[in-house]
Design an enzyme around this catalytic site. Sequence first.
Site, PDB file in Angstrom:
ATOM      1  N   ARG A  39       1.642  -0.682   0.302  1.00 19.59           N
ATOM      2  CA  ARG A  39       1.945  -1.548  -1.046  1.00 19.59           C
ATOM      3  C   ARG A  39       1.173  -1.000  -2.207  1.00 19.59           C
ATOM      4  O   ARG A  39      -0.080  -0.320  -1.923  1.00 19.59           O
ATOM      5  CB  ARG A  39       1.091  -3.075  -0.660  1.00 19.59           C
ATOM      6  N   THR A  59       0.776  -3.140  -8.476  1.00 19.96           N
ATOM      7  CA  THR A  59       2.033  -4.276  -8.358  1.00 19.96           C
ATOM      8  C   THR A  59       2.169  -4.756  -7.030  1.00 19.96           C
ATOM      9  O   THR A  59       3.090  -6.062  -7.220  1.00 19.96           O
ATOM     10  CB  THR A  59       3.296  -3.192  -8.638  1.00 19.96           C
ATOM     11  N   ASP A  86      -8.180  -6.243   5.734  1.00 23.11           N
ATOM     12  CA  ASP A  86      -6.859  -5.316   6.032  1.00 23.11           C
ATOM     13  C   ASP A  86      -6.857  -4.823   7.356  1.00 23.11           C
ATOM     14  O   ASP A  86      -7.342  -4.168   8.162  1.00 23.11           O
ATOM     15  CB  ASP A  86      -7.308  -4.061   5.144  1.00 23.11           C
ATOM     16  N   ASP A  95      -6.719  -1.215   8.420  1.00 22.39           N
ATOM     17  CA  ASP A  95      -8.001  -0.748   8.379  1.00 22.39           C
ATOM     18  C   ASP A  95      -8.847  -0.984   9.629  1.00 22.39           C
ATOM     19  O   ASP A  95      -9.463  -0.403  10.395  1.00 22.39           O
ATOM     20  CB  ASP A  95      -8.736  -0.827   7.193  1.00 22.39           C
TER      21      ASP A  95
END
Length: 213
Positions: free
Chosen positions: A108, A112, A204, A207
């Site tokens: 991503r 945006t 995340d 991660d």
Amino acid sequence: MKSFDNVTIFNHPLINHKIAILRDEKTSMKEFRELIEEITTLMTYDCLKEGVPMVEKEVKTPLEVCTQTVVKDNSIAIVPILRAGLGMVNGIHVLFPSAKVGHIGLYRNEETLEPCEYYCKLPEGIEDKLVLLVDPMLATGGSACDAIAMLKKRGCKNIRFMAIIGAPEGIERVAEAHPDVKIYVSTLDRCLNEHGYILPGLGDAGDRIFGTK
Ligand code: PRP
Ligand code: URA
């Protein structure tokens, strides 16, 4: 959230129990990976309860010969969305060790939130298989929508998408854009924050699986 014929939200006691540990910021990388796999296996059990290509096979038991239905060889493919989807592959492989694996690489754009494609390698003949597209996180739905579009472009007609945690806006976006794709989500979270992270979420996923950041 609106209701959709193509969306299943599990809300299963055993999965919810594991998701509580997954969310915990203190959960180690090893335990996080194991939980992702275990939850995926539990989800797959339900996701494949119908519409799986089956054939009849003759089996000789100690008592007699019988006919038993089995999953057709080479009929299921797994496609993780990189990176975090990789964490779900073994959870399906324990059930179908010979399932071929395709990879779709998307990240991503942090501003945006739109997905950017960086990799796509899919097994030969994928268009005739039941494709299990996997990604633990369904946030804005941009990545899932793009990955499904890429699979359809390759001719895939039978796609099921599995995510562990989904935000209402992402689920609605994918369900509306791809009404022919069955979407399975373990748990429905509240919303996205201003950075596109799911709340309460788990942070995340990539991660936490790979120990980056
Ligand atoms: C995460 C996640 C999904 C995507 C979901 O990946 O694994 O692919 O975000 O967000 P969306 O629904 O808004 O598209 P990310 O882009 O962070 O890449 P990574 O897995 O490599 O960390
Ligand atoms: N991707 C993640 O890994 N976590 C989120 O909360 C949203 C997108």
